[in-house]
Design an enzyme around this catalytic site. Sequence first.
Site, short mmCIF file in Angstrom:
data_model
loop_
_atom_site.label_atom_id
_atom_site.label_comp_id
_atom_site.label_asym_id
_atom_site.label_seq_id
_atom_site.Cartn_x
_atom_site.Cartn_y
_atom_site.Cartn_z
N HIS A 66 0.84 -1.21 0.00
CA HIS A 66 0.00 0.00 0.00
C HIS A 66 0.87 1.26 0.00
O HIS A 66 0.64 2.20 -0.77
CB HIS A 66 -0.92 0.00 1.22
CG HIS A 66 -1.61 1.32 1.45
ND1 HIS A 66 -2.78 1.65 0.83
CD2 HIS A 66 -1.26 2.39 2.20
CE1 HIS A 66 -3.14 2.88 1.19
NE2 HIS A 66 -2.23 3.35 2.03
N GLU A 101 -5.32 9.68 0.38
CA GLU A 101 -5.78 8.28 0.36
C GLU A 101 -6.87 8.01 -0.69
O GLU A 101 -6.81 7.02 -1.39
CB GLU A 101 -6.29 7.86 1.74
CG GLU A 101 -5.20 7.74 2.80
CD GLU A 101 -4.25 6.57 2.59
OE1 GLU A 101 -4.39 5.81 1.62
OE2 GLU A 101 -3.31 6.45 3.40
N SER A 142 -4.21 1.13 -4.46
CA SER A 142 -3.65 -0.15 -4.01
C SER A 142 -4.74 -1.19 -3.78
O SER A 142 -4.46 -2.30 -3.33
CB SER A 142 -2.82 0.06 -2.73
OG SER A 142 -3.63 0.65 -1.72
N HIS A 188 1.39 5.04 -2.72
CA HIS A 188 1.73 6.44 -2.43
C HIS A 188 3.02 6.97 -3.04
O HIS A 188 3.11 8.16 -3.36
CB HIS A 188 1.82 6.64 -0.91
CG HIS A 188 0.50 6.59 -0.22
ND1 HIS A 188 -0.53 7.45 -0.52
CD2 HIS A 188 0.02 5.76 0.75
CE1 HIS A 188 -1.59 7.17 0.23
NE2 HIS A 188 -1.27 6.15 1.01
#
Length: 262
Positions: free
Chosen positions: A119, A164, A183, A124
């Site tokens: 993730h 996010e 993700s 990111h």
Amino acid sequence: MSNYVSRQSDENGIIAWSDEENQIWHELITRQLGVIEGKACDEFMHGLTKLNLPTDRIPQLEEVSSVLRECTGWECAEVPALISFDKFFQLLANKRFPVATFIRSREEFDYLQEPDIFHEIFGHCAMLTNPAFAEFTHIYGKLGLAASKEDRIYLARLYWFTIEFGLLKTADGLRIYGGGILSSPAETIYALESDVPERKDFDAIDVLRTPYRIDIIQPIYFMIEQIEQLFDIANLDMMALVEQAKALGLHAAKFPAKQKTS
């Protein structure tokens, strides 16, 4: 409490991942590269090209950091599975992105509540090669570090609905820039193709007043017009907006309350 134990790097900063852990990474990344095609924003795809992540094994953090440092001055920071808000904001304020050094188990292959290395790096780090996204994340960390406990709860919503779960309007239609979506195979498709969620234009006070739950597919997403808009958002007087959001109160939740387990 976390069910996972993070791996420690050796004196050279190298983590000895097992064959099974590398295999899980391989399956996660190859699957997700297929899912995000035509759905991730161009900035994310450019970032992935720069990172040139291996698909056959988990990358070492320095491999990712060396690219980030060159692009935006960021680097990865090895952290345990769960860290305090203080530590989290402190790292972001110093342009260090926390990466928990564990990878999900097969039992939680499709979804886990706590962010793992897949993730954090896949979701990111590609966006952290982008100057607007990197600057926004840096300023967010500095705001959070200085904020009270109560104000941090409001700031958490800003992070949630941008870094996010943010969506981006483009000439080719909606695209994703939020790592929580990018993700997740199910949420990548749902965020863009489902008629169920509400998609709203980004408004800072609106965002600060919107409740969320971490353990469900999101009922609401906020859209920005272009990734450079994050520069503008970073320059808002966010703490004044937090005060306004407090005075106005939270919006009604778009989801049922979480059932308490006995």
